[in-house]
Write a protein that holds these residues in place. Structure first.
Motif, PDB file in Angstrom:
ATOM      1  N   TYR A 180       0.844  -1.200   0.000  1.00  0.00           N
ATOM      2  CA  TYR A 180       0.000   0.000   0.000  1.00  0.00           C
ATOM      3  C   TYR A 180       0.874   1.243   0.000  1.00  0.00           C
ATOM      4  CZ  TYR A 180      -4.836  -1.466   0.221  1.00  0.00           C
ATOM      5  OH  TYR A 180      -6.090  -1.945  -0.111  1.00  0.00           O
ATOM      6  N   GLU A 181       0.432   2.262  -0.719  1.00  0.00           N
ATOM      7  CA  GLU A 181       1.142   3.530  -0.806  1.00  0.00           C
ATOM      8  C   GLU A 181       0.589   4.485   0.250  1.00  0.00           C
ATOM      9  OE1 GLU A 181       1.809   7.203  -3.947  1.00  0.00           O
ATOM     10  OE2 GLU A 181       1.307   5.205  -4.707  1.00  0.00           O
ATOM     11  N   PHE A 182       1.444   4.912   1.171  1.00  0.00           N
ATOM     12  CA  PHE A 182       1.024   5.798   2.247  1.00  0.00           C
ATOM     13  C   PHE A 182       1.372   7.250   1.927  1.00  0.00           C
ATOM     14  CE2 PHE A 182       0.697   1.795   4.299  1.00  0.00           C
ATOM     15  CZ  PHE A 182      -0.148   1.962   5.391  1.00  0.00           C
ATOM     16  N   ALA A 201       4.763   8.802   2.524  1.00  0.00           N
ATOM     17  CA  ALA A 201       5.518   7.611   2.923  1.00  0.00           C
ATOM     18  C   ALA A 201       5.534   7.432   4.436  1.00  0.00           C
ATOM     19  CB  ALA A 201       6.943   7.677   2.377  1.00  0.00           C
ATOM     20  N   THR A 202       4.448   7.832   5.092  1.00  0.00           N
ATOM     21  CA  THR A 202       4.393   7.814   6.549  1.00  0.00           C
ATOM     22  C   THR A 202       3.112   7.151   7.038  1.00  0.00           C
ATOM     23  OG1 THR A 202       5.681   9.854   6.708  1.00  0.00           O
ATOM     24  CG2 THR A 202       4.375   9.252   8.631  1.00  0.00           C
ATOM     25  N   ILE A 226       5.967  -4.525   2.733  1.00  0.00           N
ATOM     26  CA  ILE A 226       6.504  -4.163   1.419  1.00  0.00           C
ATOM     27  C   ILE A 226       5.772  -2.950   0.860  1.00  0.00           C
ATOM     28  CG2 ILE A 226       7.288  -5.087  -0.807  1.00  0.00           C
ATOM     29  CD1 ILE A 226       7.087  -7.829   0.290  1.00  0.00           C
ATOM     30  N   SER A 227       5.805  -1.859   1.605  1.00  0.00           N
ATOM     31  CA  SER A 227       5.164  -0.615   1.204  1.00  0.00           C
ATOM     32  C   SER A 227       6.215   0.488   1.088  1.00  0.00           C
ATOM     33  CB  SER A 227       4.081  -0.229   2.220  1.00  0.00           C
ATOM     34  OG  SER A 227       3.064  -1.214   2.274  1.00  0.00           O
ATOM     35  N   ASN A 228       5.760   1.693   0.766  1.00  0.00           N
ATOM     36  CA  ASN A 228       6.686   2.815   0.590  1.00  0.00           C
ATOM     37  C   ASN A 228       7.035   3.499   1.907  1.00  0.00           C
ATOM     38  OD1 ASN A 228       4.134   3.960   1.069  1.00  0.00           O
ATOM     39  ND2 ASN A 228       4.672   5.820  -0.081  1.00  0.00           N
ATOM     40  N   VAL A 229       6.648   2.934   3.025  1.00  0.00           N
ATOM     41  CA  VAL A 229       6.756   3.580   4.328  1.00  0.00           C
ATOM     42  C   VAL A 229       8.218   3.780   4.745  1.00  0.00           C
ATOM     43  CG1 VAL A 229       6.258   3.360   6.792  1.00  0.00           C
ATOM     44  CG2 VAL A 229       4.526   2.717   5.100  1.00  0.00           C
ATOM     45  N   THR A 230       8.577   5.033   5.033  1.00  0.00           N
ATOM     46  CA  THR A 230       9.901   5.352   5.547  1.00  0.00           C
ATOM     47  C   THR A 230       9.850   5.873   6.981  1.00  0.00           C
ATOM     48  OG1 THR A 230       9.799   7.615   4.671  1.00  0.00           O
ATOM     49  CG2 THR A 230      10.763   5.924   3.246  1.00  0.00           C
ATOM     50  N   ASP A 281       9.533  -5.590   5.862  1.00  0.00           N
ATOM     51  CA  ASP A 281      10.164  -5.098   4.639  1.00  0.00           C
ATOM     52  C   ASP A 281       9.601  -3.754   4.199  1.00  0.00           C
ATOM     53  OD1 ASP A 281      12.009  -7.104   4.372  1.00  0.00           O
ATOM     54  OD2 ASP A 281      10.678  -8.416   3.265  1.00  0.00           O
ATOM     55  N   LEU A 282       9.581  -2.807   5.136  1.00  0.00           N
ATOM     56  CA  LEU A 282       9.280  -1.419   4.808  1.00  0.00           C
ATOM     57  C   LEU A 282      10.601  -0.718   4.519  1.00  0.00           C
ATOM     58  CD1 LEU A 282       6.576  -0.736   7.568  1.00  0.00           C
ATOM     59  CD2 LEU A 282       6.267  -1.622   5.249  1.00  0.00           C
TER      60      LEU A 282
END
Length: 355
Positions: free
Chosen positions: A116-118, A121-122, A142-146, A165-166
């Motif tokens: 999922y795209e947050f 990225a949060t 496996i998302s864009n979360v940083t 795997d974030l």
């Protein structure tokens, strides 16, 4: 319609147990696993809305007439793929609308958000919107979360939080701020992009309630997780495998883990275990120090006490320097002949010990 529903259920369970649970070790923890290769291709078949009207999946061995929306629902569990944060609520609501309405769920037992795209990225406060206080187990993978905003999991009823795997850069002090007393397990796995920093008091909000802790993030020093007062009195299972401890472990690194029963330190590049490092673990039943770079070991790692006879110790795949000194220490620690302790070592070392 009945056939379609049946096929969707089959696909869901295959994805759940094959794609996401492939390498779980039931002897240790339901959330300790090794990442599956090419997992994106395995779930693409159920999330690509531009696919043909009738699609056949070679991997799943199933064909169906129309591809489902982002979320699949089985009983009170949801698995969602390839969406956006702002669509989470609508994805869940759609899955509810096409499911058997007789299966009414006031609480979601498990919500899995895969790829999922947050926003920014949060994982932010209120990211689940109206479902924020209705989810028991949350899994984000496996998302864009940083980054995770302080208090993002607050006001919920989470029992387990699983992050896999974030792209987290750090884990801050307030990540579990305002968390409910329901939380018992935290599982963070991130091997492709190591976490750069874990703040010293990151577990302060859950120190009196946490029972399972998995931190597998390429961490170089774990003192800032375990070496602060008070003692974590309920923490029974700890997995610090797949980190990068090298020679950073100190005598008091795990001094607060007095109630630990199962402790995993495998695949963490450990070169040395200092004296007394496990001395306070009187309830220890399982210790895994395999797949490291240990050359030698001393009985003093358990302090002055005698290790219990029923402890299972895994020590294979190290770079043991097999000599008489190591043989003596191994026999002192594990009492290989006289007790029921289990020690797994290399074949060459077994020959040295005559076992």
């Amino acid at each position: 319609m009945a056939l379609l529903s049946f096929q969707i259920i089959i696909i869901f369970w295959l994805l759940k147990y094959v794609c996401l649970y492939d390498s779980y070790s039931g002897d240790i923890s339901p959330y300790v696993k090794t990442r599956v290769n090419n997992i994106d291709s395995r779930v693409q078949v159920v999330s690509n809305h531009d696919a043909a009207e009738r699609t056949k999946s070679a991997y799943l061995g199933a064909s169906f007439k129309k591809l489902p929306q982002h979320c699949l629902k089985v009983q009170c569990s949801y698995t969602c793929f390839n969406g956006r944060q702002k669509e989470i609520v609508s994805d869940i609501q759609y899955a509810i609308s096409i499911s058997n309405h007789s299966e009414s769920c006031d609480v979601i037992d498990e919500l899995r958000l895969y790829n999922y795209e947050f926003i920014n990225a949060t994982v932010g406060i209120g990211f689940l919107s109206t479902f924020g206080d209705k989810v028991k187990d949350i899994y984000i993978a496996i998302s864009n979360v940083t980054a995770i905003e302080n208090g993002a999991f607050g006001e919920g009823i989470f029992n387990k939080i699983i992050l896999e795997d974030l792209r987290l850069k750090d884990i801050t002090n307030g990540i579990f701020r305002n968390i409910s007393e329901d939380l018992k397990g935290i599982y963070i796995t991130q091997r492709e992009e190591p976490v750069q920093c874990i703040y010293p008091s990151f577990l302060d909000s859950v120190k009196f309630q946490i029972e399972h802790l998995v931190i597998r993030v390429g961490l170089e020093c774990v003192r800032n997780v375990t070496a602060h007062d008070p003692v974590m009195g309920l923490l029974a299972f700890v997995d610090f495998s797949y980190n990068n401890f090298s020679s950073q472990l100190l005598e008091d690194t795990f001094s607060k883990l007095t109630m630990v029963e199962r402790f995993v330190l495998s695949n963490s590049n450990i070169m040395y275990l200092p004296q007394y490092i496990f001395q306070g673990m009187e309830y220890l039943e399982y210790l895994d120090i395999s797949h490291n770079k240990l050359k030698t070991i001393s009985s003093s790692i358990f302090g002055s006490r005698t290790i219990a006879q029923n402890v299972r110790i895994i020590a294979n795949d190290n770079v043991w320097h097999c000599d008489c000194t190591l043989q003596y220490e191994m026999n002192t620690i594990f009492c290989i002949i006289k007790t029921t302790n289990v020690l797994l070592v290399s074949r060459g070392f077994q020959e040295l010990l005559g076992i």
